[in-house]
Design a protein around this motif. Sequence first.
Motif, PDB file in Angstrom:
ATOM      1  N   ILE A   1      74.773 -89.912 -66.508  1.00 38.21           N
ATOM      2  CA  ILE A   1      75.408 -90.011 -65.383  1.00 38.21           C
ATOM      3  C   ILE A   1      74.433 -89.535 -64.361  1.00 38.21           C
ATOM      4  CG2 ILE A   1      76.086 -87.380 -65.784  1.00 38.21           C
ATOM      5  CD1 ILE A   1      78.603 -90.008 -64.519  1.00 38.21           C
ATOM      6  N   ARG A   2      73.506 -88.819 -64.686  1.00 35.27           N
ATOM      7  CA  ARG A   2      72.453 -88.533 -63.585  1.00 35.27           C
ATOM      8  C   ARG A   2      71.573 -89.470 -62.906  1.00 35.27           C
ATOM      9  NH1 ARG A   2      69.883 -85.929 -68.019  1.00 35.27           N
ATOM     10  NH2 ARG A   2      67.847 -86.951 -68.371  1.00 35.27           N
ATOM     11  N   ASN A   3      71.161 -90.588 -63.863  1.00 34.81           N
ATOM     12  CA  ASN A   3      70.637 -91.613 -63.190  1.00 34.81           C
ATOM     13  C   ASN A   3      71.419 -92.883 -62.741  1.00 34.81           C
ATOM     14  OD1 ASN A   3      68.363 -90.119 -64.183  1.00 34.81           O
ATOM     15  ND2 ASN A   3      68.528 -91.264 -66.186  1.00 34.81           N
ATOM     16  N   LEU A   4      72.351 -92.755 -63.080  1.00 28.95           N
ATOM     17  CA  LEU A   4      73.698 -93.851 -62.807  1.00 28.95           C
ATOM     18  C   LEU A   4      73.506 -94.664 -61.485  1.00 28.95           C
ATOM     19  CD1 LEU A   4      75.759 -95.255 -64.750  1.00 28.95           C
ATOM     20  CD2 LEU A   4      77.382 -93.933 -63.278  1.00 28.95           C
ATOM     21  N   HIS A   5      73.155 -93.921 -60.329  1.00 30.84           N
ATOM     22  CA  HIS A   5      73.219 -94.281 -59.011  1.00 30.84           C
ATOM     23  C   HIS A   5      71.914 -95.150 -58.787  1.00 30.84           C
ATOM     24  CE1 HIS A   5      70.882 -90.670 -58.942  1.00 30.84           C
ATOM     25  NE2 HIS A   5      70.364 -90.992 -57.690  1.00 30.84           N
TER      26      HIS A   5
ATOM     27  N   ILE B   1      69.028-105.238 -59.168  1.00 34.50           N
ATOM     28  CA  ILE B   1      69.215-106.241 -58.003  1.00 34.50           C
ATOM     29  C   ILE B   1      68.166-106.280 -57.165  1.00 34.50           C
ATOM     30  CG2 ILE B   1      70.564-106.611 -56.016  1.00 34.50           C
ATOM     31  CD1 ILE B   1      72.272-106.946 -58.324  1.00 34.50           C
ATOM     32  N   GLY B   2      67.289-105.337 -57.097  1.00 36.31           N
ATOM     33  CA  GLY B   2      65.924-105.264 -56.260  1.00 36.31           C
ATOM     34  C   GLY B   2      64.988-106.114 -57.022  1.00 36.31           C
TER      35      GLY B   2
ATOM     36  N   LEU C   1      69.401 -98.919 -72.012  1.00 40.38           N
ATOM     37  CA  LEU C   1      70.639 -98.614 -71.402  1.00 40.38           C
ATOM     38  C   LEU C   1      71.386 -97.527 -71.280  1.00 40.38           C
ATOM     39  CD1 LEU C   1      72.226-102.320 -71.918  1.00 40.38           C
ATOM     40  CD2 LEU C   1      71.247-101.445 -69.669  1.00 40.38           C
TER      41      LEU C   1
ATOM     42  N   LEU D   1      71.905 -95.317 -68.055  1.00 40.37           N
ATOM     43  CA  LEU D   1      73.060 -95.127 -67.531  1.00 40.37           C
ATOM     44  C   LEU D   1      73.728 -93.977 -67.796  1.00 40.37           C
ATOM     45  CD1 LEU D   1      74.620 -98.733 -68.396  1.00 40.37           C
ATOM     46  CD2 LEU D   1      73.860 -98.014 -66.078  1.00 40.37           C
TER      47      LEU D   1
ATOM     48  N   ILE E   1      65.766-108.608 -59.004  1.00 46.56           N
ATOM     49  CA  ILE E   1      66.225-110.127 -59.057  1.00 46.56           C
ATOM     50  C   ILE E   1      65.983-110.395 -57.751  1.00 46.56           C
ATOM     51  CG2 ILE E   1      68.305-111.522 -58.909  1.00 46.56           C
ATOM     52  CD1 ILE E   1      69.853-109.533 -60.895  1.00 46.56           C
ATOM     53  N   CYS E   2      66.112-109.938 -56.581  1.00 44.56           N
ATOM     54  CA  CYS E   2      65.682-110.258 -55.180  1.00 44.56           C
ATOM     55  C   CYS E   2      64.268-110.506 -55.290  1.00 44.56           C
ATOM     56  CB  CYS E   2      66.085-109.247 -54.005  1.00 44.56           C
ATOM     57  SG  CYS E   2      67.817-109.182 -53.692  1.00 44.56           S
TER      58      CYS E   2
ATOM     59  N   PHE F   1      70.074 -97.142 -61.193  1.00 43.54           N
ATOM     60  CA  PHE F   1      70.045 -98.159 -62.122  1.00 43.54           C
ATOM     61  C   PHE F   1      70.385 -99.847 -61.498  1.00 43.54           C
ATOM     62  CE2 PHE F   1      71.952-101.521 -65.113  1.00 43.54           C
ATOM     63  CZ  PHE F   1      70.949-101.437 -65.952  1.00 43.54           C
ATOM     64  N   PHE F   2      71.605 -99.912 -60.825  1.00 44.34           N
ATOM     65  CA  PHE F   2      71.847-101.185 -60.308  1.00 44.34           C
ATOM     66  C   PHE F   2      70.909-101.735 -59.059  1.00 44.34           C
ATOM     67  CE2 PHE F   2      75.234-104.453 -59.636  1.00 44.34           C
ATOM     68  CZ  PHE F   2      75.131-105.310 -60.649  1.00 44.34           C
ATOM     69  N   PRO F   3      70.844-100.742 -58.248  1.00 43.89           N
ATOM     70  CA  PRO F   3      69.892-101.022 -57.087  1.00 43.89           C
ATOM     71  C   PRO F   3      68.737-101.668 -57.523  1.00 43.89           C
ATOM     72  CG  PRO F   3      70.939 -99.123 -56.756  1.00 43.89           C
ATOM     73  CD  PRO F   3      71.239 -99.254 -58.011  1.00 43.89           C
TER      74      PRO F   3
END
Lengths: 143, 513
Positions: free
Chosen positions: A14-18, A25-26, A8, A12, A28-29, A20-22
């Motif tokens: 700062i340069r990779n932050l954007h 969620i991808g 984590l 997480l 999970i989908c 991580f969450f997609p």
Amino acid sequence: MQQVQEFLRQSLKIRNLHLFFPKVIGCICAILLVIIIIQRLIRCIRTGTPFINLKGYHFFDEGCDKLKLFGSLALTIGYLIALPVLHFVNASMIFIFLFGVLFDYNREKGFSFMSVLISAIIAVAGSWLTWYLFFQIFNITLP
Amino acid sequence: MDFLTNFGLTDFIFNSGLALIGVAVGIIFGAIPGMSATMAVAVFLPMTYVFKEVTPALYLLLGLYVGGISGGLIPAILINVPGTPSSVCTGFDGYPMARRGESERALKIGVVASFFGGIISLLVLAFLTPPLARMAIKFSAIEKFLIILFAMTVIAALSKGSMTKGVFAGFLGVLFSLIGELSLNNKMRMVPDAVEIFNYKLNLAQDLRSGFQLLPLLIGLFAITQMFQEAEKGMLSNNLNEGVTVEGARKFSFKDFAGQFVNVVRSSLIGTFMGILPGVGGSAASLIAYSQAKSWSKDPDKLGTGAPEGLIASESSNNGLTGGALVPLLSLGIPGDATTAVLIGAFMLHKIEVGPLFIQKYGDTWNQILIALLICNVIMFLIMFFSLKYMSNVVKIKSSRLYPLIMLMCVVGAYATRSGIMFDVWCLLIFGLLGYVMNKLGLPTAPFLIGFILGKDLEKYFIEAVRNNNYNLMVFFERPIAIGIWVLIALFLGYSIWDNFKGGSLEKAGIKG
């Protein structure tokens, strides 16, 4: 647990932050999609029906009015293309009239003069009133 | 005139006028099968750009909401076709009553029950929201993240009977909300640099910098999708059954409500509670209240043959939704249903953030919401009770005449979202088609919309919680409130798995979200 913590910490930054969450969620989908497929597979095995049964499959409703469905799709695309070219009032008068004629078209009775006339009145009055109300009075930008 | 201004009377009269317009138009939308309260609110939302303050917008939109939910009873009783999904059980007893020549009585019973339902849910809203918000203020990023996760679980548990499809639609909504730039590091994700179609260069990086906009998305999802679905059905007109008369043999009397006090309160509270749960459709409220009325009835066999009891249960429960769905929105920032998700758009237009601090920061707006709901319910009652003969003609309006005008309003609304970006208008078509395909595949659209609205907050609170706690995931299990939320999540998951095993009782009952 420390490995997760380190993972984590790296993800997480700062340069990779954007990203991580997609990705989470991808994933999970994707997992949910697999579960939906497995559920369907189990149901098919239980009921003895084939997993993919194209025979008798209808994407559209039975008795689908294809003229109105695809007509409304084509008119929507046409309207959106025409908006920047013809501007709001002109494009709206033409396309709202066409929408009205299409939606009120009766397969058995065909076009009636009254129906076309009402569509024309609605298109002209609706387009002008909307333009006057929003653009002239309320100062809202229109296409 | 100064006297009127000083006491805010001019504002009050103006706002009540907007509520009157909202309720009247809402009733028309509710009474025409194929149109809904959500659609009415979505189509009229862009009109609220013209108001400098949020209050008049709320009077108009809440009027549309109350009118839209209430109007559904007219076609349910007169032609046995529910105008909105929330009136699904109204016709069970309303239509047999109309066939007996008691349509006036049935309509008036429905209107009075709707009024009671609306007022009881308003009381729940007024008394439940402030303590819930006070509790939520103490929430850290951990609890906020878990509350959103809880909302997603509830969607899964109760949406349309298919748990996995409901939760998939919710997470798909979350994924769509993440498209664009992340403000924490100003980097884009899931957006191609430039796309060329027929020599026309699309600059998606610019159009999607702040992601898909809520307004075009919801108008597309609820108005354009509905237009395609109605076009597929051939835009059939609704002919009022000639055998049904508005004035009939047995007249309405308030004595019809004698012995129905418990039924009214129970059904209204069921509706309110179903409204509080995110993503649960009005049809679930109506059906559960109806089945409860049947189980508690002294004469259950009479229900379904034209008993006022069933009509009262259905109508008081669906109007109970209105206040209930606003409880999680105004206390936690989580919309209770699709219509309140659309209402978020009105708050966003006026830069008002709904959530735990809403009542504290915007106390005046909060009071105005309560007054607006009360006024809208009173107006709904007066319009529908005293002009039934005329209102029943609403069912005769051809949807084929209204949809072209709705298309016009959709374009105006989408274009005005960011004051003139054509991409937002194209989003109408993109999400209209997406909603149409989702419906064909049995994926509910309400969880998708709620996931889209909550997605960015879900990401924000997760990152905040993990980074502030040394990247330790165990923080989500350490605080007492967090553990409480986990228990609730487990309970709802357990319920949904049990319900799925049982064969989806809601699905069996024919409920649609």
